[in-house]
Motif scaffolding. Structure first.
Motif: not given
Length: 547
Positions: A484-492
């Motif tokens: 589980x994680x929070x996808x808070x790092x914008x990018x590819x």
């Protein structure tokens, strides 16, 4: 007049301004060349960095800025990636085929990134083709800032230990085998810091009574390895950027792409001892050793080595003993446990099943039936220049595996995830071989794993309190693992198998995390020195992100 106002007035009168000091910069110049090496006694072509195999270790502190000018003197394109470095807001520096144009032969590229809010044990490696089979890798450690408390006393020294399986075939020959639909087979041996048991010189020295930190990373191609030090116990203190509960072990499994740190006290009879690394989950165990010498000793090590565990149940039970240190600080002063991941609602579940497929008689590997290929235009560049529809389609992989054993689809594999959503990813491995996965740009919580197939009822077994936050995780044969994680790092960001032949033959995908705000608070603009290739050559730059 108050003190602050008085100081401000004096600064203004002096023509000065109060400017916050920038974090330190470290500069490196690396020349990547071929050179003859023979770690297993067979001469072969290796990839050297500044003439070294393995490459130089990088020693950093939290928030340092890194500038590395890489000159490619090979006869083919080259990239370096930074395993576990999160590249906050900056997938431009990730150094994989989906984010960066490769450095052409005879050219150079300068990486510029910050190890923002990170501590721990990492490594760098060449990410294209089968370059990793020839070297080009090295250790990367990020130390805590002096004012941040660490949950152990400073060690007498800090040693980097790079362990790996090794092949004596040239990297181009291995690549040719994969391109023609064949496996690269079993490794020829095992290395410790680029050396085999043939090396009789001490690799490390310890003084009696002192405690040392060993950072162990498995930088190999496909083999899980077991690590131990003859006659000594190891206290686990850190794993992939997280402080752990300090349990004591005699042996530790380190799967491909994983790193951990242990403390070892020189509390035995002064003599030489073997550091022992053995292959796991293979029909025949291969072992290599390196010598640790007590200072001043000339007594050789005993020839009795620790017995390598058998089977993966032992390894699974060991994983269950790993726990996050909730009271320790990591890169920031606040305790790690102040982030209560187990109380966050899951917005989406993605279930990924790996499987081998034959496509026109050639071996490929898939995730949910899709086998990734890298287009000539890196995915991130295509997205940034608004030509993604000419290069790839989003979401060829669905959140559930196909019900039927469908034919493999070979295509760029990109899934989109909404920025700042909390996601559960479940890996199911129906194969007889262990799998290891790595997620660029993030650390995640490995909350559960077990035999058989995952169901929603499997969540009842999750560790929702103190699972270790890390960047890679194994999936045992015929088993599942949930993260589980929070996808808070914008990018590819690349999600890949660390079994390198699987990765090369398609067992990977990219996760596109886009901030709708198009703000510099979420993501940096393309660097001025970014290499252009493929369909973006000659295109005008899009409007830049603003604050």
């Amino acid at each position: 007049m108050g003190l602050v106002a008085l100081v401000s007035l004096l600064l203004a009168l002096l023509g000065l301004s109060a400017v916050k000091a920038e974090d330190p910069y470290l500069y490196f110049t690396w020349k990547v060349t071929y050179g003859i090496i023979a770690p297993l006694g067979v001469k072969q072509r290796g990839i050297l960095i500044n003439g070294q195999f393995p490459g130089p270790n990088i020693n950093l502190t939290t928030n340092n800025n890194i500038v590395i000018n890489v000159y490619n003197h090979l006869d083919e394109p080259f990239l370096l990636s930074w395993n576990g470095i999160q590249q906050r807001k900056n997938s431009w520096q990730d150094g994989v085929a989906g984010t960066n144009c490769p450095i052409p032969p005879g050219k150079n590229f300068t990486y510029k990134f910050q190890v923002k809010d990170q501590i721990g044990s990492f490594y760098y490696f060449p990410s294209l083709g089968m370059h990793k089979a020839a070297g080009g890798f090295g250790g990367l450690r990020v130390n805590s800032r002096l004012l941040i408390p660490v949950p152990f006393d400073p060690p007498a020294d800090d040693y980097m230990v790079l362990i790996s399986d090794w092949y004596t075939k040239d990297h181009k020959a291995l690549k040719h085998r994969l391109d023609t639909g064949r496996s690269i087979g079993r490794p020829a041996g095992v290395l410790i810091n680029g050396k085999s048991s043939k090396n009789r010189r001490p690799l490390f020295v310890m003084e009696p009574g002192k405690t040392y930190r060993y950072r162990i990373c498995n930088v190999g191609l496909k083999t899980s390895l077991n690590f131990g030090i003859q006659g000594h116990t190891m206290k686990l203190i850190e794993m992939e950027g997280s402080h752990t509960l300090q349990n004591t072990y005699e042996l530790l499994d380190v799967h491909v792409g994983q790193c951990l740190s242990v403390l070892v006290t020189a509390n035995q009879k002064p003599m030489d001892y073997y550091m022992v690394v053995s292959t796991r989950f293979l029909k025949r165990t291969t072992t290599t050793t390196a010598i640790i010498r007590y200072a001043g000793s000339n007594q050789p090590p005993k020839q009795t080595l620790p017995k390598t565990p058998v089977g993966w149940a032992w390894s699974l039970n060991q994983w269950r003993s790993f726990r996050w240190n909730l009271t320790a600080s990591a890169a920031r002063p606040n305790p790690q446990g102040s982030y209560h991941y187990g109380q966050i609602s899951i917005a989406r579940t993605i279930k990924l099943v790996n499987s081998p497929k034959l496509v026109k008689g050639k071996l490929r590997y898939t995730l949910n039936g899709v086998s990734h290929i890298n287009p000539w235009t890196p995915l991130k560049l295509a997205q940034y220049f608004n030509i993604a529809n000419k290069v790839f389609n989003y979401n060829a992989t669905h959140d559930e595996p196909p019900i039927f054993n469908a034919l493999a689809k070979i295509a760029p594999n990109v899934i989109s995830i909404k920025h700042r959503t909390f996601i559960e990813i479940v890996f199911e491995n129906h194969e007889k071989a262990i799998q290891t996965y790595h997620l660029d740009g993030y650390a995640f919580f490995a909350t559960g794993m077990g035999p058989g197939k995952w169901t929603p009822y499997s969540r009842k077994t999750y560790n929702l309190l103190d699972a270790v936050s890390r960047y890679s995780i194994q999936v045992y044969p015929n088993s599942w693992t949930a993260i589980m994680t929070s996808f808070d790092n914008a990018g590819m960001w690349n999600l890949r198998s660390e079994n390198w032949e699987n990765q090369y033959l398609g067992q990977q995908l990219y996760i596109s995390v886009v901030s709708e705000a198009r703000s510099l608070r979420d993501e940096y603009n393309i660097p001025d020195n970014a290499l252009r290739c493929g369909a973006v050559v000659g295109l005008p730059l899009p409007p830049p992100y603003t604050v």
